[in-house]
Design a protein around this motif. Structure first.
Motif, PDB file in Angstrom:
ATOM      1  N   LEU A  37       0.816  -1.213   0.000  1.00  0.00           N
ATOM      2  CA  LEU A  37       0.000   0.000   0.000  1.00  0.00           C
ATOM      3  C   LEU A  37       0.853   1.269   0.000  1.00  0.00           C
ATOM      4  CD1 LEU A  37      -2.905  -1.077   2.355  1.00  0.00           C
ATOM      5  CD2 LEU A  37      -2.933  -0.868  -0.130  1.00  0.00           C
ATOM      6  N   GLU A  38       2.080   1.188   0.517  1.00  0.00           N
ATOM      7  CA  GLU A  38       2.976   2.343   0.492  1.00  0.00           C
ATOM      8  C   GLU A  38       3.568   2.562  -0.896  1.00  0.00           C
ATOM      9  OE1 GLU A  38       6.001   1.603   3.416  1.00  0.00           O
ATOM     10  OE2 GLU A  38       4.602   1.764   5.095  1.00  0.00           O
ATOM     11  N   GLU A  39       3.800   1.491  -1.633  1.00  0.00           N
ATOM     12  CA  GLU A  39       4.525   1.603  -2.888  1.00  0.00           C
ATOM     13  C   GLU A  39       3.671   1.473  -4.140  1.00  0.00           C
ATOM     14  OE1 GLU A  39       8.075  -0.768  -3.018  1.00  0.00           O
ATOM     15  OE2 GLU A  39       8.607  -0.250  -0.956  1.00  0.00           O
ATOM     16  N   SER A  40       2.421   1.068  -4.004  1.00  0.00           N
ATOM     17  CA  SER A  40       1.600   0.951  -5.207  1.00  0.00           C
ATOM     18  C   SER A  40       1.178   2.340  -5.666  1.00  0.00           C
ATOM     19  CB  SER A  40       0.381   0.070  -4.962  1.00  0.00           C
ATOM     20  OG  SER A  40      -0.562   0.716  -4.150  1.00  0.00           O
ATOM     21  N   THR A  41       1.248   2.542  -6.953  1.00  0.00           N
ATOM     22  CA  THR A  41       0.953   3.849  -7.541  1.00  0.00           C
ATOM     23  C   THR A  41      -0.480   4.275  -7.259  1.00  0.00           C
ATOM     24  OG1 THR A  41       2.521   3.313  -9.302  1.00  0.00           O
ATOM     25  CG2 THR A  41       1.057   5.177  -9.682  1.00  0.00           C
ATOM     26  N   GLU A  42      -1.405   3.340  -7.368  1.00  0.00           N
ATOM     27  CA  GLU A  42      -2.812   3.676  -7.149  1.00  0.00           C
ATOM     28  C   GLU A  42      -3.062   4.150  -5.724  1.00  0.00           C
ATOM     29  OE1 GLU A  42      -7.206   1.815  -8.181  1.00  0.00           O
ATOM     30  OE2 GLU A  42      -5.483   0.480  -8.115  1.00  0.00           O
ATOM     31  N   ALA A  43      -2.484   3.460  -4.742  1.00  0.00           N
ATOM     32  CA  ALA A  43      -2.657   3.868  -3.343  1.00  0.00           C
ATOM     33  C   ALA A  43      -1.981   5.208  -3.088  1.00  0.00           C
ATOM     34  CB  ALA A  43      -2.110   2.798  -2.405  1.00  0.00           C
ATOM     35  N   LYS A  44      -0.817   5.426  -3.696  1.00  0.00           N
ATOM     36  CA  LYS A  44      -0.131   6.718  -3.561  1.00  0.00           C
ATOM     37  C   LYS A  44      -0.980   7.838  -4.161  1.00  0.00           C
ATOM     38  CE  LYS A  44       4.688   5.156  -3.829  1.00  0.00           C
ATOM     39  NZ  LYS A  44       5.893   5.207  -4.695  1.00  0.00           N
ATOM     40  N   ASP A  45      -1.552   7.576  -5.335  1.00  0.00           N
ATOM     41  CA  ASP A  45      -2.407   8.580  -5.984  1.00  0.00           C
ATOM     42  C   ASP A  45      -3.624   8.905  -5.128  1.00  0.00           C
ATOM     43  OD1 ASP A  45      -0.665   8.668  -8.112  1.00  0.00           O
ATOM     44  OD2 ASP A  45      -1.984   7.595  -9.515  1.00  0.00           O
ATOM     45  N   LEU A  46      -4.205   7.877  -4.533  1.00  0.00           N
ATOM     46  CA  LEU A  46      -5.369   8.089  -3.669  1.00  0.00           C
ATOM     47  C   LEU A  46      -4.986   8.925  -2.449  1.00  0.00           C
ATOM     48  CD1 LEU A  46      -8.367   7.430  -3.187  1.00  0.00           C
ATOM     49  CD2 LEU A  46      -7.599   5.460  -1.867  1.00  0.00           C
ATOM     50  N   LYS A  47      -3.866   8.602  -1.838  1.00  0.00           N
ATOM     51  CA  LYS A  47      -3.399   9.363  -0.670  1.00  0.00           C
ATOM     52  C   LYS A  47      -3.152  10.820  -1.059  1.00  0.00           C
ATOM     53  CE  LYS A  47       0.262   9.529   2.778  1.00  0.00           C
ATOM     54  NZ  LYS A  47       1.536   8.975   3.239  1.00  0.00           N
ATOM     55  N   SER A  48      -2.492  11.030  -2.184  1.00  0.00           N
ATOM     56  CA  SER A  48      -2.209  12.386  -2.657  1.00  0.00           C
ATOM     57  C   SER A  48      -3.505  13.155  -2.940  1.00  0.00           C
ATOM     58  CB  SER A  48      -1.353  12.310  -3.917  1.00  0.00           C
ATOM     59  OG  SER A  48      -1.129  13.577  -4.440  1.00  0.00           O
ATOM     60  N   LYS A  49      -4.466  12.467  -3.542  1.00  0.00           N
ATOM     61  CA  LYS A  49      -5.760  13.089  -3.851  1.00  0.00           C
ATOM     62  C   LYS A  49      -6.412  13.632  -2.583  1.00  0.00           C
ATOM     63  CE  LYS A  49     -10.423  11.630  -5.203  1.00  0.00           C
ATOM     64  NZ  LYS A  49     -11.229  10.488  -5.678  1.00  0.00           N
ATOM     65  N   TYR A  50      -6.438  12.814  -1.549  1.00  0.00           N
ATOM     66  CA  TYR A  50      -7.102  13.229  -0.320  1.00  0.00           C
ATOM     67  C   TYR A  50      -6.275  14.240   0.476  1.00  0.00           C
ATOM     68  CZ  TYR A  50     -11.190  10.519  -1.115  1.00  0.00           C
ATOM     69  OH  TYR A  50     -12.362  10.070  -1.655  1.00  0.00           O
ATOM     70  N   GLU A  51      -4.971  14.208   0.326  1.00  0.00           N
ATOM     71  CA  GLU A  51      -4.151  15.248   0.955  1.00  0.00           C
ATOM     72  C   GLU A  51      -4.439  16.593   0.298  1.00  0.00           C
ATOM     73  OE1 GLU A  51      -0.157  13.741   0.580  1.00  0.00           O
ATOM     74  OE2 GLU A  51      -0.301  12.584   2.448  1.00  0.00           O
ATOM     75  N   ASP A  52      -4.596  16.596  -1.040  1.00  0.00           N
ATOM     76  CA  ASP A  52      -4.921  17.833  -1.758  1.00  0.00           C
ATOM     77  C   ASP A  52      -6.293  18.363  -1.360  1.00  0.00           C
ATOM     78  OD1 ASP A  52      -2.496  17.582  -3.056  1.00  0.00           O
ATOM     79  OD2 ASP A  52      -3.359  16.884  -4.963  1.00  0.00           O
ATOM     80  N   ILE A  53      -7.273  17.473  -1.306  1.00  0.00           N
ATOM     81  CA  ILE A  53      -8.628  17.884  -0.922  1.00  0.00           C
ATOM     82  C   ILE A  53      -8.625  18.428   0.503  1.00  0.00           C
ATOM     83  CG2 ILE A  53     -10.961  17.052  -0.422  1.00  0.00           C
ATOM     84  CD1 ILE A  53     -10.592  15.033  -2.723  1.00  0.00           C
ATOM     85  N   THR A 162       6.169  -9.654  -2.574  1.00  0.00           N
ATOM     86  CA  THR A 162       5.616  -8.298  -2.515  1.00  0.00           C
ATOM     87  C   THR A 162       6.022  -7.472  -3.726  1.00  0.00           C
ATOM     88  OG1 THR A 162       5.741  -8.417  -0.100  1.00  0.00           O
ATOM     89  CG2 THR A 162       5.401  -6.241  -1.070  1.00  0.00           C
ATOM     90  N   LYS A 163       7.298  -7.493  -4.086  1.00  0.00           N
ATOM     91  CA  LYS A 163       7.769  -6.679  -5.222  1.00  0.00           C
ATOM     92  C   LYS A 163       7.077  -7.072  -6.522  1.00  0.00           C
ATOM     93  CE  LYS A 163      12.275  -5.580  -3.298  1.00  0.00           C
ATOM     94  NZ  LYS A 163      13.730  -5.750  -3.389  1.00  0.00           N
ATOM     95  N   GLU A 164       6.882  -8.365  -6.715  1.00  0.00           N
ATOM     96  CA  GLU A 164       6.200  -8.828  -7.927  1.00  0.00           C
ATOM     97  C   GLU A 164       4.757  -8.332  -7.954  1.00  0.00           C
ATOM     98  OE1 GLU A 164       6.831 -13.136  -8.498  1.00  0.00           O
ATOM     99  OE2 GLU A 164       8.539 -12.866  -7.131  1.00  0.00           O
ATOM    100  N   ILE A 165       4.093  -8.389  -6.804  1.00  0.00           N
ATOM    101  CA  ILE A 165       2.696  -7.942  -6.721  1.00  0.00           C
ATOM    102  C   ILE A 165       2.620  -6.431  -6.937  1.00  0.00           C
ATOM    103  CG2 ILE A 165       0.691  -7.732  -5.196  1.00  0.00           C
ATOM    104  CD1 ILE A 165       1.130 -10.568  -6.299  1.00  0.00           C
ATOM    105  N   ILE A 166       3.561  -5.681  -6.351  1.00  0.00           N
ATOM    106  CA  ILE A 166       3.570  -4.228  -6.560  1.00  0.00           C
ATOM    107  C   ILE A 166       3.699  -3.916  -8.045  1.00  0.00           C
ATOM    108  CG2 ILE A 166       4.919  -2.104  -6.197  1.00  0.00           C
ATOM    109  CD1 ILE A 166       5.557  -3.201  -3.360  1.00  0.00           C
ATOM    110  N   LYS A 167       4.589  -4.614  -8.734  1.00  0.00           N
ATOM    111  CA  LYS A 167       4.767  -4.395 -10.171  1.00  0.00           C
ATOM    112  C   LYS A 167       3.472  -4.711 -10.930  1.00  0.00           C
ATOM    113  CE  LYS A 167       7.648  -5.623 -14.145  1.00  0.00           C
ATOM    114  NZ  LYS A 167       6.778  -4.916 -14.996  1.00  0.00           N
ATOM    115  N   ILE A 168       2.835  -5.822 -10.576  1.00  0.00           N
ATOM    116  CA  ILE A 168       1.597  -6.217 -11.259  1.00  0.00           C
ATOM    117  C   ILE A 168       0.495  -5.176 -11.043  1.00  0.00           C
ATOM    118  CG2 ILE A 168      -0.301  -7.899 -11.244  1.00  0.00           C
ATOM    119  CD1 ILE A 168       1.852 -10.054 -10.678  1.00  0.00           C
ATOM    120  N   VAL A 169       0.285  -4.747  -9.785  1.00  0.00           N
ATOM    121  CA  VAL A 169      -0.807  -3.791  -9.535  1.00  0.00           C
ATOM    122  C   VAL A 169      -0.488  -2.429 -10.141  1.00  0.00           C
ATOM    123  CG1 VAL A 169      -1.690  -4.992  -7.513  1.00  0.00           C
ATOM    124  CG2 VAL A 169      -0.039  -3.178  -7.190  1.00  0.00           C
ATOM    125  N   ASN A 170       0.793  -2.040 -10.137  1.00  0.00           N
ATOM    126  CA  ASN A 170       1.158  -0.763 -10.764  1.00  0.00           C
ATOM    127  C   ASN A 170       0.966  -0.820 -12.276  1.00  0.00           C
ATOM    128  OD1 ASN A 170       1.742   0.493  -8.353  1.00  0.00           O
ATOM    129  ND2 ASN A 170       3.943   0.196  -8.505  1.00  0.00           N
TER     130      ASN A 170
END
Length: 188
Positions: A37-53, A162-170
Motif C-alpha cells: 500500500l505504500e509503494e503501489s501507484t494507485e494507493a499513492k495517488d489516492l493518498k495524494s488526492k485526499y491530501e490535496d482535498i 511483494t515486489k512482484e505484486i507491486i509491479k503487477i498492480v502498478n
C-alpha cells in the motif's frame, strides 16, 4: 460425551487422510501488505488526492478561523468601550461561531475519512483479486499477508512476492489509466 468421541474420530480420520501431503509439498509465499500500500501507484495517488482535498478544505476553514481571531481581538479592544451588555452579547456570538467552525472541521475530517476509506476498500478488493490470480497462476497453495494484521510470524525472504505484486498492480493501474484516458479522448 458421544459428541466428543465422534468429533475426535472425525479429526483423526481427517488427519490420517491428509498424511499423504506434508508441509514441504505446499508452495507458499507472502506479501507485505503495508509495503504494497505504500509503494503501489494507485494507493499513492489516492493518498495524494485526499491530501490535496484536505489542504484545500483546510485553507478555506483557515480563512474563517483567521476572521474569527481578528474579531476576537477587536472584541477585546472594544469590550470596555461598548459596555458589559454589548460585551456579553458579542462574546456569545463569538463562542457560537467558534463552535460552528469546530463542527465544520470535524465534519470535513469525517467526510474525507469516509470517502478515503471507501476508495481504499475498493483498492484492497482489487488487490485481493490480483493475489488470487497470481497464486493460481504460479501454483501457490497459500499466499499469506504480513502487515498490521499480520498472520505470518516468520517467513524466509525467498517467499516474499511483494515486489512482484507491486509491479503487477502498478502495471494494471497504468493500463487502466490509459484505458480511461482513451475513453475520455474518444468521447470528446
Amino acid at each position: 460425551m458421544k459428541k466428543i468421541i465422534v468429533c475426535f474420530a472425525i479429526a483423526i480420520a481427517i488427519v490420517s487422510c491428509n498424511k499423504t501431503t506434508t508441509a514441504k509439498d505446499f508452495k507458499t509465499a507472502y506479501i507485505d501488505t503495508n509495503k504494497l500500500l505504500e509503494e503501489s501507484t494507485e494507493a499513492k495517488d489516492l493518498k495524494s488526492k485526499y491530501e490535496d482535498i484536505a489542504g484545500e478544505k483546510d485553507s478555506r476553514l483557515k480563512v474563517e478561523v483567521d476572521k474569527l481571531e481578528a474579531e476576537k481581538k477587536d472584541f477585546q479592544a472594544n469590550a470596555q468601550k461598548n459596555g458589559q451588555a454589548w460585551a456579553q452579547q458579542k462574546y456569545g456570538e463569538l463562542q457560537q461561531r467558534e463552535q460552528q467552525l469546530q463542527y465544520a472541521q470535524q465534519s470535513v475530517i469525517q467526510q474525507l475519512q469516509g470517502q478515503h476509506g471507501a476508495e481504499m476498500d475498493t483498492i484492497v478488493a482489487k488487490y485481493k483479486k490480483v493475489f488470487k490470480e497470481y497464486g493460481k497462476k504460479n501454483g501457490y497453495d497459500y499466499v499469506f499477508g504480513t502487515g498490521e494484521s499480520a498472520n505470518v510470524l516468520y517467513a524466509k525472504d525467498q517467499y516474499d512476492i511483494t515486489k512482484e505484486i507491486i509491479k503487477i498492480v502498478n502495471d494494471k493501474y497504468k493500463s487502466e489509466g490509459k484505458k480511461s484516458e482513451n475513453k475520455k479522448s474518444e468521447s470528446k
